[in-house]
Design an enzyme around this catalytic site. Structure first.
Site, mmCIF file in Angstrom:
data_model
loop_
_atom_site.group_PDB
_atom_site.id
_atom_site.type_symbol
_atom_site.label_atom_id
_atom_site.label_comp_id
_atom_site.label_asym_id
_atom_site.label_seq_id
_atom_site.Cartn_x
_atom_site.Cartn_y
_atom_site.Cartn_z
ATOM 1 N N ILE A 37 0.829 -1.203 0.000
ATOM 2 C CA ILE A 37 0.000 0.000 0.000
ATOM 3 C C ILE A 37 0.861 1.250 0.000
ATOM 4 O O ILE A 37 0.557 2.237 -0.682
ATOM 5 C CB ILE A 37 -0.958 -0.031 1.197
ATOM 6 N N TYR A 186 -0.932 -8.372 16.162
ATOM 7 C CA TYR A 186 -0.928 -7.476 15.005
ATOM 8 C C TYR A 186 -2.153 -6.567 15.022
ATOM 9 O O TYR A 186 -2.044 -5.338 14.873
ATOM 10 C CB TYR A 186 -0.894 -8.270 13.705
ATOM 11 N N LYS A 190 -2.266 -2.350 15.340
ATOM 12 C CA LYS A 190 -2.925 -1.441 14.405
ATOM 13 C C LYS A 190 -4.030 -0.643 15.106
ATOM 14 O O LYS A 190 -4.250 0.531 14.798
ATOM 15 C CB LYS A 190 -3.498 -2.224 13.229
#
Length: 317
Positions: A37, A186, A190
């Protein structure tokens, strides 16, 4: 004979992800911009005439990404800086190496995602995903703030994850020292980033800053649906065929970058907002989303901020 004038047309132009506004003279930094991204955000922003700085741990990979962008965007103003978010002591020198008088936007995109069962740590002794994804960006923002304040209306764009929607922070175990699970670690790293982005904007508004902080997420962005950019990204024919059914609900990483790019460029975007893909939050053009219910708790965000200050050894400001 009198005539009636037609009503004025709206001055608001619909956002077109393929016809971006010009941004000549502006400077944008993207972390983790050598792949995924981050790469596509850099490629798209380079087409606006802005100077785009690719933050990357690997000069070789950053060089390949810059070559790919220049091959697709004639006259692209793109350069790189070595940036290792897992090493907090390196971030001050990295910002100095930018050699910029101001920064119009930073896209906090870089992230580590582990799938092994063993817990790993950064050089500073923090759990690797939390330490890189959240604490690294938290510290980097502190170093970048003078450059952001020097711009007329800079933006901090934090790239979260749809995976964070089902997670909750354990404020007593932010670094997953007990019951370590890489998937949850994870998602929580985030989520911490997204809390940070919203809390940062609250604090910026409280002091009357011209800098705005926006949170975005890419939805469901798959490598198999991403257009090739060799050698940065190579996709085989088998991957294309196997991913065909997923196009109904998911998208490639080029489209996953759209929310971040809009948050950088669109003057209608405001600090404290969350933006993501419009189709179930998983694919499509970017739109403003309602702040997720658990993200709307300023008490959790404030406690995370205080903990982040302790963990990184920075002042609570």
């Amino acid at each position: 004979m009198s005539s009636v004038s037609p009503p004025p047309t709206s001055a608001v132009t619909p956002w077109d992800v393929r016809r971006l506004p010009r941004a000549d003279g502006r400077v944008f930094l993207i972390t983790g911009a050598n792949a995924g991204i981050g790469y596509f955000a850099a490629e798209q922003l380079s087409a606006t005439g802005a100077t785009v700085v690719l933050g990357s741990r690997s000069p070789v990979r950053a060089g390949a990404a810059m070559a790919s962008i220049r091959a697709r965007v004639p006259g692209a103003r793109v350069r790189s800086v070595r940036l290792d978010l897992a090493d907090l002591s390196s971030l001050g020198p990295a910002v100095a190496a930018l050699g910029a008088e101001r920064l119009d936007a930073v896209v906090h995109n870089a992230g580590v995602a582990l799938d092994g069962s063993s817990r790993q740590e950064t050089a500073d002794g923090h759990e690797l995903m939390f330490g890189t994804n959240h604490l690294g960006h938290f510290t980097l923002t502190r170093w970048l703030m003078p450059l952001l304040e020097a711009a007329p209306a800079a933006r901090v764009v934090t790239v979260g994850s749809f995976a964070a929607k089902s997670e909750r922070l354990d404020l007593d175990d932010l670094e997953s020292r007990t019951g370590y699970d890489p998937k949850h670690a994870y998602g929580r790293s985030k989520l911490a980033q997204m809390y940070f982005g919203l809390e940062l904007d609250r604090r910026l508004r409280a002091v009357g800053s011209t800098v705005a902080s926006v949170v975005v997420h890419p939805g469901g962005a798959l490598d198999s649906l991403t257009p090739p950019r060799p050698p940065v990204h190579v996709r085989g024919a088998g991957a294309r065929l196997g991913a065909a059914p997923a196009t109904l609900v998911l998208q490639g990483k080029h489209a996953g970058a759209w929310s971040a790019v809009r948050a950088v460029l669109d003057p209608a975007v405001r600090g404290g907002q969350v933006w993501g893909p419009r189709v179930f939050g998983l694919r499509g053009r970017p739109r403003r989303e309602r702040v997720w219910s658990h993200l709307a708790d300023p008490g959790v965000a404030a406690r995370l901020w205080e903990a982040s200050c302790r963990l990184t050894g920075t002042d609570d400001a």
